[in-house]
Every structure is written in C-alpha cells, then in structure tokens.
Write an enzyme that holds these catalytic residues in place. Structure first.
Site, PDB file in Angstrom:
ATOM      1  N   GLU A 193     -52.087  17.202  15.202  1.00  0.00           N
ATOM      2  CA  GLU A 193     -51.729  16.921  13.412  1.00  0.00           C
ATOM      3  C   GLU A 193     -53.288  16.560  13.663  1.00  0.00           C
ATOM      4  O   GLU A 193     -52.948  15.603  12.609  1.00  0.00           O
ATOM      5  CB  GLU A 193     -51.256  15.370  13.779  1.00  0.00           C
TER       6      GLU A 193
ATOM      7  N   GLU B 185     -41.622  18.215  16.446  1.00  0.00           N
ATOM      8  CA  GLU B 185     -41.666  17.055  16.719  1.00  0.00           C
ATOM      9  C   GLU B 185     -40.530  16.860  15.527  1.00  0.00           C
ATOM     10  O   GLU B 185     -40.607  17.626  14.772  1.00  0.00           O
ATOM     11  CB  GLU B 185     -42.406  16.212  16.338  1.00  0.00           C
TER      12      GLU B 185
END
Length: 446
Positions: free
Chosen positions: A87, A251
């Site tokens: 991220e 995820e």
C-alpha cells in the site's frame, strides 16, 4: 505481524497444514519462517517492507539480498511471489516513487538466478488508489497516483506479473448495504448503467472497478470513456493480451471485535451506494459477520463464476489474517481480523479450500433457517442414526456451540455412512456438498 504473543513459525506451519491451507502470504522474509515452510508444499508470497525500499534502489544490495535471504530456502520452500512494499500510495514517505525501481531490481536479480517467471514480483495496493468506483465501468485511478500507476502497469505488463489490490467491503457499508457486503443479497443490488451488468455483492463491484480502472488508464489516450455497448466493454476486460493478465486480491477479511458492542442490524441490500464512509464500522465487527463474510467469500470464489465483467475468471484471494495483532497501531478493529487465537484455537469454523482430493463432505448451509436446521439435525441424530456423540457438551466437536456447526458434523456423519450420495446430503435442502475437508482443531470429519 504486529504481535508479541504468537506461536513459533514451526507451530504455525503445522497449523496451516492441519487446516489444509495451501497458499499463504507473509509480510517479511524472516529465515525462521521460510525454513519452517520447507518441504510443506505450501505456496508462499513473501514481502519486502516499505522501510527497506530505499535500500532496494541499489542493484548490488538486491542481488545480495536475494542470494542470502531467498535462495538458501528455495525451492524447498515454495516461494511463488515477492511483494515489494505494501500500500505504498498510503505511505507518508516516498515509497510510491521508490517501489517500481525496487521491483525492477528484484526482477533483475531473479533473472541472474534464472528464476524470472518462476517467482512473480508485484506490489499490493490499497483500494483507495481509485478515485471513482461506481459504477464499476467508470472505475478510475486517482490522478494523484497516475504517473506511479502508469509506471507500475508498464512493469507488470512487461513481466507478466499480477496486479495486486487489497479489498475490504466492510468499509463500504452504507445505509442499508450489509447483505450485499456479506454476499447475502438474494437479488440484484444495482445494474451498471453503461454495461447493463447486474451486481449482487460489493466484492464483485469493487473488483470490477479495479479491472475497469486498469483498462480505462490503458485506453485513456484513445477513448474518453467506454462505449455503452456491453460487448465492447466485455471485449476490453476479457482480452488477456491487454495490459494485465491477472489480478490478485492480496487482502480481504472481516474483524471479529471492535471498540463498541456489536450493532443489532436489520439492514438489507436495497441500496448500491457502497462508497459511503461509516465511522462506526466496529458496530459490525463480530464473529458472526466475520464467519458469514469469509464463508460466503470462499464459496463465491470457489464457485468459479468470476465477476460480472470477468465471467469465469480464476479469482485469487487471500483472507486477512491468520492471527489477531495485539501490538498493531490504530483502531481496535485493526487488531482483530485473525482467524486463530494465539493458542491456535479457531476463532470460528471456516472451511479452507485446499487442492482437490476427489473426496467430498456434507455440511449445513449457512443460509438455511434455524428451524429447518434443527429439524434436520434432530432427524440425523435420531431416525438417521448418525453418531452425534462428538457434538455433545464437553466433547471434541461441541465448540463452536452453534446450530450450523453441530448440524454440519451430524450431516457429514450420516452422509459418509450412507454412501456419500447426493440424496444422503439433502436434509430437506439444508445440506450442501463440499470438496474441502471441514475438519478443524481436534474435530475430525470422517
């Protein structure tokens, strides 16, 4: 993981094997972890933290890293992916600008070791890189990240690597979208006005928005928008020679505990406004919703239907996470996504889809009513003569003490005793056949 109470890597490797988990993502490359998974056959995705991206700008450093940190364990430890950063667009430092050069250095090192193609390199992004996600066909990346994302897509295309994204539909719960988030909506929640594709759950809508964002960025110089013809858009997304061949959801998951008591919700799926921000997400953080989301997610992914824009696509999805993280910073829910307690007991029963064995089991449908399940359970343990001793109080399969769990054990016992036929898993429509072993902890389904 941000925790100080977890079992040893060897214990975790055994836990993963016991539960038939075949694919695992780890966020580092600690030698004791890589060593623990040696010769297990479990496919590992290993990670390089954001904090190391500056060091990974040096090719000699990366060459040495691969030689000392990865190659001593490969191929005995089945490493299939290296994720560089995580991220990065959310990182307050310069990680977003460092990630692609670092990835190129990793690929160069893999080439020198003749491992290019055998170990794929990518970086997981947050769903927040999208500035628009509704309708899915108008999915678009934020202009703030356009230069980074163009460079990333070039890299992924050149190396036939997957695009990786983290999706958390729980954060999209709007005024009345809980059923759609939990894969429980019985009917269409919205129709994309451009493609006329129907959506029944938010996970598909978010994933298709990512598909379209990639396609939109790719074709931005030649088209201002997609044609309003479904066949045109379908061709764009189904063309596997176009830009990116694969997307991995690195995820997704659901928290089991928040900072406030669970919210008693009667929400349904009447709305499609899934961009609404909900400050009180922890109202929905509980074991029941977590089990429902992950169970239905697995069923959806393993069903092979793909998404509306990518029908029959092979979806790769990683559930976050194995354990709760008692040292993780942030809100309480961020520490409570785990599937297992530190003592390795299951937080709730979840059937993990492993590699096919040709075997089948019969379990109770989570969609069946309590009254129908209770009647079927009573029949199985009574007239059906299933051995229900293991689900009595204090016995190995009594926990979790839920109707679905008890009925699943009884149904399977009857099913196996009666030839494992379709009829033996009917139970008035409350039984379903599965190809993954539902055994958990010390509760073994024959």
């Amino acid at each position: 993981m941000d925790a100080d109470n977890l079992p040893s890597p060897d214990q975790v490797a055994q836990l993963v094997r016991n539960h038939n988990i075949q694919y695992l993502r780890i966020y580092n490359y600690r030698p004791e972890v890589l060593r623990a998974f040696s010769k297990t056959g479990i496919e590992l995705m290993v990670g390089v933290p954001n904090a190391e991206l500056s060091q990974f700008q040096s090719q000699p450093y990366v060459d040495s890293w691969l030689r000392n940190s990865i190659l001593p364990y490969y191929p005995a430890t089945k490493i299939t992916h290296i994720t560089v950063g995580v991220e990065v667009t959310n990182s307050p430092d310069n990680a977003a600008n460092l990630v692609v050069p670092a990835m190129r250095n990793v690929v160069s090192a893999l080439k020198s070791a003749n491992l290019q193609g055998k170990i794929k390199v990518s970086t997981p992004l947050s769903f927040g890189v999208l500035s628009k996600s509704y309708p899915p066909s108008e999915g678009a990346f934020s202009s703030s990240y356009e230069n980074v994302l163009r460079s990333l897509l070039d890299f992924l295309e050149e190396n036939q690597s997957p695009f990786m994204v983290n999706l958390y539909p729980i954060y999209a719960i709007g005024a009345s979208s809980l059923d759609a988030v939990l894969f429980k909506s019985p009917s269409t929640i919205f129709v994309d006005p451009n493609t006329r594709l129907s959506y029944k759950n938010i996970f598909d809508a978010q994933l298709d928005a990512v598909f379209y964002a990639i396609a939109n960025l790719n074709f931005k110089t030649t088209r201002s928008k997609f044609d309003a013809q479904p066949d045109t858009v379908h061709f764009t997304l189904a063309n596997t020679n176009s830009r990116i061949n694969d997307i991995i959801v690195t995820e997704t998951g659901w928290p089991t505990h928040g900072s406030r008591p669970p919210h008693a919700s009667t929400h349904n799926a009447k709305t499609y406004d899934y961009n609404v921000s909900l400050d009180s997400v922890d109202d929905y953080a509980n074991i029941d919703y977590a089990q429902t989301y992950n169970t239905n997610l697995i069923s959806h992914v393993m069903g092979g239907s793909g998404t509306p824009a990518m029908p029959r696509a092979n979806l790769d999805v990683y559930i976050f996470s194995l354990f709760n993280e008692n040292k993780k910073r942030g809100r309480e829910i961020e520490r409570n996504f785990g599937l297992f307690y530190p003592d390795m007991r299951s937080v709730y029963n979840l059937n993990f889809p492993g590699k096919g064995t040709g075997k089948s089991w019969c379990i109770a449908s989570s969609q069946a009513s309590n009254s129908a399940l209770q009647n079927a359970l009573d029949w199985a343990c009574g007239q059906g003569k299933a051995d229900c001793s293991a689900i009595q109080p204090g016995q190995r399969c009594f926990q979790p003490d839920t109707l679905v769990s008890h009925a699943s054990f009884a149904f399977n016992n009857y099913y196996q005793k009666n030839g494992a036929t379709d009829d033996a898993c009917s139970f008035g429509g409350t039984g379903i056949k599965v190809s993954t072993d539902p055994s958990y902890d010390n509760c073994i389904y024959n």
